[in-house]
Design a protein around this motif. Structure first.
Motif, mmCIF file in Angstrom:
data_model
loop_
_atom_site.group_PDB
_atom_site.id
_atom_site.type_symbol
_atom_site.label_atom_id
_atom_site.label_comp_id
_atom_site.label_asym_id
_atom_site.label_seq_id
_atom_site.Cartn_x
_atom_site.Cartn_y
_atom_site.Cartn_z
ATOM 1 N N ARG A 106 0.727 -1.293 -0.074
ATOM 2 C CA ARG A 106 -0.067 0.040 0.020
ATOM 3 C C ARG A 106 0.874 1.305 -0.019
ATOM 4 O O ARG A 106 0.813 2.176 -0.830
ATOM 5 C CB ARG A 106 -0.921 -0.180 1.398
ATOM 6 N N ASN A 109 3.032 1.513 -3.397
ATOM 7 C CA ASN A 109 2.262 2.269 -4.282
ATOM 8 C C ASN A 109 1.928 3.590 -4.228
ATOM 9 O O ASN A 109 1.762 4.458 -5.276
ATOM 10 C CB ASN A 109 0.924 1.444 -4.521
ATOM 11 N N ARG A 110 1.735 4.139 -2.739
ATOM 12 C CA ARG A 110 1.311 5.732 -2.673
ATOM 13 C C ARG A 110 2.503 6.324 -2.878
ATOM 14 O O ARG A 110 2.314 7.269 -3.719
ATOM 15 C CB ARG A 110 0.858 5.712 -1.478
#
Ligand code: COA
Length: 166
Positions: A106, A109-110
């Motif tokens: 997460r 990807n951010r």
């Protein structure tokens, strides 16, 4: 059991070294680091990557004590990254590894919008790791020369624009 996930900090060094000195933990690790100085160098490299947004270094605290970590390191171009994760053997099979991998993916990807492929390396008999990677959508990689075949197998997960379009 109170489980909290956070970014790594310098004070995690001692437990990180202890974890990597544990034979049970090291059972499936391809590239073992045995001496304290190399462990410290590697820890600082990961911490620096977290601080400079060239990676993610997440830690899980269980009832206030660190018991696992997840790392994602970007390639120089930023289009690929490598993940690794580890949980203290006394706390394995409680869902902590899954939490750490999810968080590394997460956060990766951010902070890395150009990320397209995430890679991992896993011993072919490391069932916990294989289940965890499969659950997140990783598939076995056929890219030659990625790891030490036949004992260690490469895994990959495609992410980013291609996935969003389909
Ligand atoms: C791989 C590792 C991180 C898994 O952590 P964990 O906290 O035990 O993982 P989870 O509890 O989230 O379990 C994930 C899945 O694997 C299964 N699992 C975990 N350990 C297992 C084992 N030894 N044998 C069989 N299945 C196992 C769980 O049942 C769960 O499956 P499910 O989601 O279908 O129920 C942990 O075993 C570990 O730290 N190993 C040593 C370091 C390592 O090998 N790292 C991976 C290489 S980068």
């Amino acid at each position: 059991m109170k489980i909290e996930i956070r970014t790594a900090r310098h004070s995690d060094l001692e437990w990180y070294k202890l974890l990597h000195s544990d034979e049970a933990f090291n059972r499936w690790i391809a590239r073992r680091i045995n001496d304290p100085q190399s462990m410290e160098d590697e820890f600082l490299f990961k911490l620096e990557a977290q601080c400079t947004r060239r990676g993610v270094f997440a830690v899980v605290d269980v009832d206030g004590t660190s018991q696992g970590y997840g790392v994602l390191l970007f390639s120089v171009t930023g289009d690929s990254a490598h993940v690794e994760f580890g949980v203290d053997p006394r706390y394995q099979r409680k869902g902590i590894g899954s939490l750490l991998l999810e968080e590394a993916l997460r956060a990766g990807n951010r902070i890395g919008p150009g990320l397209r492929i995430i890679k991992a390396v896993c011993h072919r008999d490391n069932e916990g790791c294989i289940r965890l990677l499969r659950a997140q959508g990783f598939t076995m990689s056929t890219v030659a020369g990625l790891v030490k075949p036949p004992l260690y197998v490469g895994w990959q997960l495609r992410v980013g624009a291609q996935e969003r379009v389909s």
